[in-house]
Design an enzyme around this catalytic site. Structure first.
Site, PDB file in Angstrom:
ATOM      1  N   GLY A 182       2.703  -1.221   4.305  1.00 46.13           N
ATOM      2  CA  GLY A 182       2.725   0.203   3.997  1.00 46.13           C
ATOM      3  C   GLY A 182       4.147   0.677   3.744  1.00 46.13           C
ATOM      4  O   GLY A 182       4.706   0.475   2.664  1.00 46.13           O
ATOM      5  N   GLY A 183       4.761   1.278   4.760  1.00 45.86           N
ATOM      6  CA  GLY A 183       6.089   1.879   4.619  1.00 45.86           C
ATOM      7  C   GLY A 183       7.123   0.994   3.927  1.00 45.86           C
ATOM      8  O   GLY A 183       7.848   1.462   3.032  1.00 45.86           O
ATOM      9  N   SER A 213       3.163  -2.171  10.477  1.00 48.72           N
ATOM     10  CA  SER A 213       4.613  -2.182  10.715  1.00 48.72           C
ATOM     11  C   SER A 213       5.249  -3.542  10.412  1.00 48.72           C
ATOM     12  O   SER A 213       6.212  -3.946  11.073  1.00 48.72           O
ATOM     13  CB  SER A 213       4.939  -1.725  12.139  1.00 48.72           C
ATOM     14  OG  SER A 213       4.493  -0.395  12.325  1.00 48.72           O
ATOM     15  N   GLU A 269      -5.523  -5.250  10.472  1.00 46.52           N
ATOM     16  CA  GLU A 269      -4.527  -4.211  10.702  1.00 46.52           C
ATOM     17  C   GLU A 269      -4.848  -3.490  12.009  1.00 46.52           C
ATOM     18  O   GLU A 269      -5.664  -2.561  12.024  1.00 46.52           O
ATOM     19  CB  GLU A 269      -4.552  -3.184   9.560  1.00 46.52           C
ATOM     20  CG  GLU A 269      -4.253  -3.764   8.198  1.00 46.52           C
ATOM     21  CD  GLU A 269      -3.677  -2.698   7.274  1.00 46.52           C
ATOM     22  OE1 GLU A 269      -2.560  -2.909   6.795  1.00 46.52           O
ATOM     23  OE2 GLU A 269      -4.319  -1.664   7.076  1.00 46.52           O
ATOM     24  N   HIS A 311      -9.544   0.854   4.932  1.00 44.22           N
ATOM     25  CA  HIS A 311      -8.290   1.129   5.639  1.00 44.22           C
ATOM     26  C   HIS A 311      -8.585   2.115   6.769  1.00 44.22           C
ATOM     27  O   HIS A 311      -9.405   3.016   6.622  1.00 44.22           O
ATOM     28  CB  HIS A 311      -7.259   1.715   4.664  1.00 44.22           C
ATOM     29  CG  HIS A 311      -5.884   1.758   5.221  1.00 44.22           C
ATOM     30  ND1 HIS A 311      -5.490   2.702   6.157  1.00 44.22           N
ATOM     31  CD2 HIS A 311      -4.813   0.955   5.012  1.00 44.22           C
ATOM     32  CE1 HIS A 311      -4.232   2.477   6.481  1.00 44.22           C
ATOM     33  NE2 HIS A 311      -3.792   1.427   5.809  1.00 44.22           N
ATOM     34  N   GLY A 339       2.086   2.147  10.769  1.00 45.62           N
ATOM     35  CA  GLY A 339       3.011   3.280  10.648  1.00 45.62           C
ATOM     36  C   GLY A 339       3.672   3.684  11.957  1.00 45.62           C
ATOM     37  O   GLY A 339       4.284   4.748  12.047  1.00 45.62           O
ATOM     38  N   GLU A 361      -7.103   4.593   7.802  1.00 48.20           N
ATOM     39  CA  GLU A 361      -6.919   6.019   7.456  1.00 48.20           C
ATOM     40  C   GLU A 361      -8.148   6.568   6.748  1.00 48.20           C
ATOM     41  O   GLU A 361      -8.510   7.723   6.915  1.00 48.20           O
ATOM     42  CB  GLU A 361      -5.650   6.177   6.597  1.00 48.20           C
ATOM     43  CG  GLU A 361      -4.392   5.959   7.432  1.00 48.20           C
ATOM     44  CD  GLU A 361      -3.193   5.431   6.666  1.00 48.20           C
ATOM     45  OE1 GLU A 361      -3.207   5.457   5.413  1.00 48.20           O
ATOM     46  OE2 GLU A 361      -2.234   4.973   7.323  1.00 48.20           O
ATOM     47  N   ASN A 372       0.864  -1.184   0.000  1.00 50.32           N
ATOM     48  CA  ASN A 372       0.000   0.000   0.000  1.00 50.32           C
ATOM     49  C   ASN A 372       0.898   1.231   0.000  1.00 50.32           C
ATOM     50  O   ASN A 372       1.476   1.580   1.021  1.00 50.32           O
ATOM     51  CB  ASN A 372      -0.890  -0.029   1.254  1.00 50.32           C
ATOM     52  CG  ASN A 372      -1.707   1.235   1.406  1.00 50.32           C
ATOM     53  OD1 ASN A 372      -1.826   2.028   0.470  1.00 50.32           O
ATOM     54  ND2 ASN A 372      -2.274   1.431   2.588  1.00 50.32           N
ATOM     55  N   TRP A 373       0.995   1.856  -1.179  1.00 54.73           N
ATOM     56  CA  TRP A 373       1.910   3.008  -1.280  1.00 54.73           C
ATOM     57  C   TRP A 373       1.328   4.264  -0.639  1.00 54.73           C
ATOM     58  O   TRP A 373       2.025   5.265  -0.515  1.00 54.73           O
ATOM     59  CB  TRP A 373       2.226   3.287  -2.758  1.00 54.73           C
ATOM     60  CG  TRP A 373       3.136   2.286  -3.398  1.00 54.73           C
ATOM     61  CD1 TRP A 373       3.600   1.129  -2.860  1.00 54.73           C
ATOM     62  CD2 TRP A 373       3.695   2.376  -4.709  1.00 54.73           C
ATOM     63  NE1 TRP A 373       4.418   0.480  -3.756  1.00 54.73           N
ATOM     64  CE2 TRP A 373       4.489   1.220  -4.898  1.00 54.73           C
ATOM     65  CE3 TRP A 373       3.608   3.295  -5.745  1.00 54.73           C
ATOM     66  CZ2 TRP A 373       5.183   0.980  -6.084  1.00 54.73           C
ATOM     67  CZ3 TRP A 373       4.293   3.059  -6.932  1.00 54.73           C
ATOM     68  CH2 TRP A 373       5.073   1.909  -7.095  1.00 54.73           C
ATOM     69  N   LYS A 374       0.062   4.233  -0.292  1.00 51.76           N
ATOM     70  CA  LYS A 374      -0.615   5.415   0.275  1.00 51.76           C
ATOM     71  C   LYS A 374      -0.380   6.628  -0.630  1.00 51.76           C
ATOM     72  O   LYS A 374      -0.224   6.478  -1.831  1.00 51.76           O
ATOM     73  CB  LYS A 374      -0.146   5.682   1.709  1.00 51.76           C
ATOM     74  CG  LYS A 374      -0.176   4.431   2.578  1.00 51.76           C
ATOM     75  CD  LYS A 374      -0.064   4.749   4.029  1.00 51.76           C
ATOM     76  CE  LYS A 374       0.166   3.472   4.815  1.00 51.76           C
ATOM     77  NZ  LYS A 374      -0.067   3.625   6.233  1.00 51.76           N
TER      78      LYS A 374
END
Ligand code: PEP
Length: 251
Positions: A235-236, A214, A168, A96, A174, A98, A9-11
């Protein structure tokens, strides 16, 4: 046997040239082992065409990060499931944390989005998870169960078979604070049980349940070794080709 999946997930990160470089690096580094794992990349929507071009000559599949709950028409700024389908997008992240938090996406909206995707043969990656206070007050199972019931229980068994679930825990997204492998396994088994009670053993055991929060190159192997963890939503660490490939190779 259920599929092992690693989805990135590049966000809202990267610009065109950086997205191009990252797609090039990832697709050129994937080796034969990766074929055993479904690799999905979810870039921002403006890079979907670029990503689907790379996917043509690679094992990667492409996912979107969001879709409209509406079919088509006067919804400025929205992207429909039919549009995604017409771009060869085969997955889409839904729910998600977010989007739940910053865009006030309700359970009802998310259920409508799931329906839009399934009608267009796009697999929803349906995200669920509790915030820290809910875990600390021991309400995490109840929260996750409610999210599943409101987002997915209206589906037929046939429809549900095309859904991927991503657990998640919001406190792990994150933050660098990962769920322990035991915590992940405990919740994944619980999720499978809820689905089993409603949809039966065969279907619930065929569904992929991913862990997100994470997850990185150092902890992926231990998380993925858990019985009910079928991969990760990353993610990251999906923004660095080497780390992402190492995660894919962690099974
Ligand atoms: C995510 O955004 O889905 C996620 C899991 O992020 P991170 O890996 O950065 O915690």
């Amino acid at each position: 046997m259920r599929k092992k999946i690693v989805a990135g997930n590049w966000k809202m990160n990267l610009q065109f040239d950086q997205a191009d470089d990252l797609l090039y690096e990832i697709t050129s580094k994937l080796d034969n082992f990766s074929k055993k794992v479904e690799v999905v990349i979810c870039p921002p929507s403006v890079f979907l065409e670029l990503a689907t071009d790379y996917a043509e000559d690679s094992i990667i599949k492409i996912g979107a990060q969001n879709v409209s709950q509406y079919n088509a028409g006067a919804y400025t700024g929205e992207i429909s499931a039919a549009m995604l389908n017409s771009m060869d997008v085969s997955f889409c992240i839904i729910g998600h944390s977010e989007r739940r938090k910053y865009f006030q996406e309700s359970d009802q909206t998310l259920a409508a989005k799931v329906d839009q995707l399934l009608e267009q043969n796009i697999q929803p990656v349906f995200c669920i998870g509790e915030v820290l206070e809910e875990r600390e007050s021991n309400h995490h199972f109840e929260v996750v169960e409610n999210q599943i019931v409101s987002g997915l229980f209206h589906l037929s068994a046939d429809e549900l078979s095309n859904v991927i679930i991503a657990y998640e825990p919001v406190w792990a997204i994150g933050t660098g604070r990962t769920a322990t492998p035991d915590q992940a396994q405990e919740m994944h088994a619980f999720i499978r049980k809820i689905l089993e009670n409603k949809f039966g053993t065969e279907l619930s055991h065929s569904l992929s349940i991913l862990y997100g929060g994470s997850c990185n190159a150092s902890n992926a192997a231990e998380l993925f070794s858990q019985k009910d963890v079928d991969g990760g939503l990353i993610g990251g660490a999906s923004l660095k080709a080497e780390d992402f490939i190492q995660i894919i190779n962690s099974f």
